[in-house]
Design a protein around this motif. Structure first.
Motif, PDB file in Angstrom:
ATOM      1  N   ILE A 101       0.815  -1.225   0.000  1.00 30.48           N
ATOM      2  CA  ILE A 101       0.000   0.000   0.000  1.00 30.48           C
ATOM      3  C   ILE A 101       0.846   1.271   0.000  1.00 30.48           C
ATOM      4  CG2 ILE A 101      -2.017  -1.068   1.067  1.00 30.48           C
ATOM      5  CD1 ILE A 101      -1.142   0.176   3.763  1.00 30.48           C
ATOM      6  N   ILE A 102       2.168   1.151   0.209  1.00 34.17           N
ATOM      7  CA  ILE A 102       2.977   2.394   0.266  1.00 34.17           C
ATOM      8  C   ILE A 102       3.873   2.521  -0.975  1.00 34.17           C
ATOM      9  CG2 ILE A 102       2.912   2.611   2.793  1.00 34.17           C
ATOM     10  CD1 ILE A 102       5.815   1.465   2.821  1.00 34.17           C
ATOM     11  N   HIS A 103       3.454   1.841  -2.062  1.00 35.43           N
ATOM     12  CA  HIS A 103       4.291   1.825  -3.270  1.00 35.43           C
ATOM     13  C   HIS A 103       4.515   3.215  -3.849  1.00 35.43           C
ATOM     14  CE1 HIS A 103       0.088   1.193  -4.003  1.00 35.43           C
ATOM     15  NE2 HIS A 103       0.197   1.406  -5.304  1.00 35.43           N
ATOM     16  N   GLU A 104       3.487   4.076  -3.762  1.00 37.41           N
ATOM     17  CA  GLU A 104       3.667   5.416  -4.349  1.00 37.41           C
ATOM     18  C   GLU A 104       4.660   6.245  -3.532  1.00 37.41           C
ATOM     19  OE1 GLU A 104      -0.394   6.504  -4.727  1.00 37.41           O
ATOM     20  OE2 GLU A 104      -0.563   5.483  -6.673  1.00 37.41           O
ATOM     21  N   LEU A 105       4.614   6.068  -2.213  1.00 36.60           N
ATOM     22  CA  LEU A 105       5.573   6.794  -1.359  1.00 36.60           C
ATOM     23  C   LEU A 105       6.991   6.270  -1.596  1.00 36.60           C
ATOM     24  CD1 LEU A 105       3.546   6.948   2.003  1.00 36.60           C
ATOM     25  CD2 LEU A 105       3.818   8.732   0.255  1.00 36.60           C
ATOM     26  N   ALA A 139       5.484  -1.227 -10.538  1.00 39.32           N
ATOM     27  CA  ALA A 139       6.591  -2.192 -10.671  1.00 39.32           C
ATOM     28  C   ALA A 139       7.243  -2.483  -9.318  1.00 39.32           C
ATOM     29  CB  ALA A 139       7.620  -1.669 -11.665  1.00 39.32           C
ATOM     30  N   LEU A 140       6.605  -2.003  -8.239  1.00 38.08           N
ATOM     31  CA  LEU A 140       7.139  -2.229  -6.897  1.00 38.08           C
ATOM     32  C   LEU A 140       6.325  -3.293  -6.157  1.00 38.08           C
ATOM     33  CD1 LEU A 140       7.673   1.492  -5.896  1.00 38.08           C
ATOM     34  CD2 LEU A 140       9.458  -0.256  -5.713  1.00 38.08           C
ATOM     35  N   VAL A 141       7.022  -4.141  -5.424  1.00 38.40           N
ATOM     36  CA  VAL A 141       6.345  -5.049  -4.488  1.00 38.40           C
ATOM     37  C   VAL A 141       6.912  -4.744  -3.103  1.00 38.40           C
ATOM     38  CG1 VAL A 141       5.808  -7.445  -3.866  1.00 38.40           C
ATOM     39  CG2 VAL A 141       6.282  -6.860  -6.257  1.00 38.40           C
ATOM     40  N   VAL A 142       6.038  -4.387  -2.167  1.00 43.90           N
ATOM     41  CA  VAL A 142       6.483  -4.155  -0.792  1.00 43.90           C
ATOM     42  C   VAL A 142       6.577  -5.523  -0.115  1.00 43.90           C
ATOM     43  CG1 VAL A 142       6.084  -2.857   1.326  1.00 43.90           C
ATOM     44  CG2 VAL A 142       5.193  -1.979  -0.838  1.00 43.90           C
ATOM     45  N   THR A 143       7.742  -5.788   0.479  1.00 50.04           N
ATOM     46  CA  THR A 143       8.021  -7.148   0.962  1.00 50.04           C
ATOM     47  C   THR A 143       8.295  -7.167   2.463  1.00 50.04           C
ATOM     48  OG1 THR A 143      10.330  -6.772   0.396  1.00 50.04           O
ATOM     49  CG2 THR A 143       8.979  -7.922  -1.243  1.00 50.04           C
ATOM     50  N   ALA A 146      10.910  -4.220  -9.782  1.00 50.90           N
ATOM     51  CA  ALA A 146      11.147  -5.176 -10.878  1.00 50.90           C
ATOM     52  C   ALA A 146      10.322  -4.718 -12.074  1.00 50.90           C
ATOM     53  CB  ALA A 146      10.764  -6.587 -10.445  1.00 50.90           C
ATOM     54  N   ASP A 147      10.945  -3.869 -12.923  1.00 50.18           N
ATOM     55  CA  ASP A 147      10.204  -3.262 -14.029  1.00 50.18           C
ATOM     56  C   ASP A 147      10.461  -3.971 -15.366  1.00 50.18           C
ATOM     57  OD1 ASP A 147      12.821  -2.434 -14.326  1.00 50.18           O
ATOM     58  OD2 ASP A 147      12.409  -0.293 -14.177  1.00 50.18           O
ATOM     59  N   GLN A 148      11.049  -5.171 -15.294  1.00 47.32           N
ATOM     60  CA  GLN A 148      11.316  -5.918 -16.525  1.00 47.32           C
ATOM     61  C   GLN A 148       9.991  -6.329 -17.187  1.00 47.32           C
ATOM     62  OE1 GLN A 148      12.906  -6.300 -13.580  1.00 47.32           O
ATOM     63  NE2 GLN A 148      14.802  -5.401 -14.329  1.00 47.32           N
ATOM     64  N   LEU A 149      10.012  -6.348 -18.519  1.00 45.49           N
ATOM     65  CA  LEU A 149       8.808  -6.770 -19.244  1.00 45.49           C
ATOM     66  C   LEU A 149       8.693  -8.288 -19.196  1.00 45.49           C
ATOM     67  CD1 LEU A 149       9.181  -4.547 -22.452  1.00 45.49           C
ATOM     68  CD2 LEU A 149       7.709  -4.147 -20.444  1.00 45.49           C
ATOM     69  N   VAL A 150       7.489  -8.758 -19.115  1.00 50.16           N
ATOM     70  CA  VAL A 150       7.256 -10.202 -19.220  1.00 50.16           C
ATOM     71  C   VAL A 150       6.266 -10.382 -20.378  1.00 50.16           C
ATOM     72  CG1 VAL A 150       6.515 -12.286 -17.995  1.00 50.16           C
ATOM     73  CG2 VAL A 150       7.622 -10.436 -16.726  1.00 50.16           C
ATOM     74  N   PRO A 151       6.797 -10.601 -21.611  1.00 49.79           N
ATOM     75  CA  PRO A 151       5.914 -10.664 -22.780  1.00 49.79           C
ATOM     76  C   PRO A 151       4.808 -11.702 -22.589  1.00 49.79           C
ATOM     77  CG  PRO A 151       8.212 -10.626 -23.463  1.00 49.79           C
ATOM     78  CD  PRO A 151       8.222 -10.780 -21.969  1.00 49.79           C
ATOM     79  N   GLY A 152       3.637 -11.353 -23.091  1.00 53.00           N
ATOM     80  CA  GLY A 152       2.516 -12.285 -22.939  1.00 53.00           C
ATOM     81  C   GLY A 152       1.729 -12.034 -21.667  1.00 53.00           C
ATOM     82  N   THR A 153       2.250 -11.140 -20.804  1.00 51.54           N
ATOM     83  CA  THR A 153       1.481 -10.763 -19.611  1.00 51.54           C
ATOM     84  C   THR A 153       1.215  -9.267 -19.705  1.00 51.54           C
ATOM     85  OG1 THR A 153       3.300 -10.085 -18.158  1.00 51.54           O
ATOM     86  CG2 THR A 153       2.834 -12.441 -18.278  1.00 51.54           C
ATOM     87  N   ASP A 154       0.319  -8.794 -18.860  1.00 54.00           N
ATOM     88  CA  ASP A 154      -0.057  -7.376 -18.935  1.00 54.00           C
ATOM     89  C   ASP A 154       0.876  -6.467 -18.163  1.00 54.00           C
ATOM     90  OD1 ASP A 154      -2.187  -7.923 -20.443  1.00 54.00           O
ATOM     91  OD2 ASP A 154      -3.629  -8.007 -18.773  1.00 54.00           O
ATOM     92  N   GLY A 155       1.732  -7.065 -17.318  1.00 55.71           N
ATOM     93  CA  GLY A 155       2.475  -6.196 -16.401  1.00 55.71           C
ATOM     94  C   GLY A 155       3.938  -6.552 -16.290  1.00 55.71           C
ATOM     95  N   PRO A 156       4.644  -5.846 -15.389  1.00 56.75           N
ATOM     96  CA  PRO A 156       6.073  -6.066 -15.197  1.00 56.75           C
ATOM     97  C   PRO A 156       6.365  -7.333 -14.378  1.00 56.75           C
ATOM     98  CG  PRO A 156       5.264  -4.441 -13.633  1.00 56.75           C
ATOM     99  CD  PRO A 156       4.099  -4.801 -14.504  1.00 56.75           C
ATOM    100  N   LEU A 189       6.357 -11.636  -9.318  1.00 54.66           N
ATOM    101  CA  LEU A 189       6.881 -11.778  -7.947  1.00 54.66           C
ATOM    102  C   LEU A 189       5.720 -11.727  -6.948  1.00 54.66           C
ATOM    103  CD1 LEU A 189      10.090  -9.531  -8.060  1.00 54.66           C
ATOM    104  CD2 LEU A 189       9.809 -11.911  -8.746  1.00 54.66           C
ATOM    105  N   ALA A 190       4.720 -10.897  -7.261  1.00 57.22           N
ATOM    106  CA  ALA A 190       3.564 -10.788  -6.358  1.00 57.22           C
ATOM    107  C   ALA A 190       2.791 -12.104  -6.292  1.00 57.22           C
ATOM    108  CB  ALA A 190       2.660  -9.646  -6.806  1.00 57.22           C
ATOM    109  N   LYS A 191       2.784 -12.834  -7.406  1.00 53.52           N
ATOM    110  CA  LYS A 191       2.096 -14.149  -7.367  1.00 53.52           C
ATOM    111  C   LYS A 191       2.792 -15.066  -6.372  1.00 53.52           C
ATOM    112  CE  LYS A 191       0.852 -14.470 -12.250  1.00 53.52           C
ATOM    113  NZ  LYS A 191       1.239 -15.202 -13.455  1.00 53.52           N
TER     114      LYS A 191
END
Ligand code: PLP
Length: 358
Positions: A97-101, A118-122, A280-290, A295-297
């Protein structure tokens, strides 16, 4: 040998050799060992672990920062108290929830332009490392490289995902880039698939070395030529001399998404909050996001989400200091720099003329 069936109340036994291989490695003990020693001897000065100085810890900060974030959230949610309660107390967004900050902090302090999506808070940088290595390790052939010696956490995370860590020689520059290229060639000749090189460019654990701008640029070039990622772990970069601009983060020089950036609030926020992140802003072709979405999965099946209460405390600290953790840590920076000067002076006085000691 027991004769006959075991007694009803005999405890089941499990051979260590029958459990995951990582558990038999001394690496799996080292984090517990360092924490245990620090607990038993709280006044001892340990140079082994990156434990923040406790003199500035203040329980009242936790409440203050939490309330600061709560007010911010209330404004953002248009005063909807049900939504505020839900965001802070309910299961929540896996990526945090604090990805924008955090994105704003990366802009202010590190010159990194980060898409908040492209951020995952861990749960600390350690979870970020685990998620990244877990995603990169597809088969027995996949490997990660790291300067040796390197932070024990990377060895631990890699062993949990059955990924070998191939050593790269350290040099006076921090990393021997010729050896990196040689190790990549050797790994490929042995049938391995090197995926990434783990680096701590600023005040590396344990060497303390800071990579020069030139080495950072060369690392990026090698990563592109060799088609590997760089895993940039930067928990200490903000503690540099405030009077001298240090070299930029590798991520801020990266215009081709070669760098997965690993962050920790353990040293700059509150270590007990256990909050870190991965960009993790790398592209993952065939998916909608970075890559962050992948990683979030993994995270959703590991820790589900990082405690929003803990995130709120860190978010509040960010808000209280204009999202600059450098500004939030002026006392700490001064304290650590004065300790450093004393240690260096003491070492110089005692070992200055000793051959073989540098
Ligand atoms: C290189 C390095 N990365 C990460 C961490 C901390 O990670 P975490 O946020 O999981 O506490 C440390 C702590 O000692 C460290 O030395």
């Amino acid at each position: 040998m027991l004769n006959g069936p075991p007694a009803q109340n005999a405890l089941a036994e499990l051979e260590l050799s029958g459990l995951h291989d990582s558990l038999a490695s001394p690496v799996s003990e080292s984090m517990n060992f360092l924490n245990e020693i620090a607990h038993r001897f709280p006044d001892a000065i340990s140079l082994a672990a990156g434990r923040p100085f406790e003199g500035f810890f203040d329980l009242d900060d936790v409440h203050r920062y939490f309330d600061t974030y709560r007010r911010h959230l209330t404004t953002r949610l248009g005063g909807d108290q049900d939504a505020v309660r839900r965001t802070l107390l309910q299961y929540g967004r896996t990526k945090g929830i604090i990805h924008e900050l955090i994105a704003e902090h990366l802009r202010v302090d590190e010159g990194i332009t980060a898409d908040p999506q492209a951020l995952v808070v861990t749960v600390g940088c350690q979870e970020a490392l685990f998620l990244t290595l877990r995603a990169l390790r597809r088969s027995d052939r996949d490997a990660v490289l790291a300067v040796t010696p390197s932070y024990v956490g990377v060895h631990g995370a890699a062993s949990l995902v059955d990924m070998p860590v191939l050593p790269v020689r350290e040099s006076s520059e921090g990393i021997d880039l010729d050896d990196l290229v040689a190790q990549l060639a050797r790994a490929r000749a042995a049938g391995l698939n090197p995926r990434a090189c783990y680096v701590i460019p600023d005040f590396a654990n344990p060497s303390g070395i800071r990579l020069s701008l030139d080495v950072r640029r060369r690392l990026l070039r090698i990563a592109a030529e060799q088609d590997i990622l760089l895993l940039e772990d930067n928990p200490y970069g903000l503690f540099g001399d405030p009077a001298a601009a240090g070299p930029p983060t590798i991520k801020s020089l990266d215009d081709a998404a070669r760098v997965v950036y690993l962050g920790s609030f353990a040293k700059t926020g509150l270590p007990g909050a256990r909050v870190g992140y991965v960009l993790a802003d790398q592209l993952v072709p065939g998916t909608d996001g970075p890559l962050a979405d992948q990683l979030a999965k993994i995270k959703s099946m590991l820790t589900v989400n990082t405690s929003p209460i803990a995130q709120a405390v860190i978010g509040g600290k960010l808000l209280a200091h204009g999202c600059s953790l450098r500004a939030a840590n002026t006392r700490e920076i001064e304290h650590y720099r004065s300790n450093l000067e004393r240690v260096l002076a003491g070492l110089e006085a005692r070992f200055g003329d000793t051959p073989g000691v540098s």
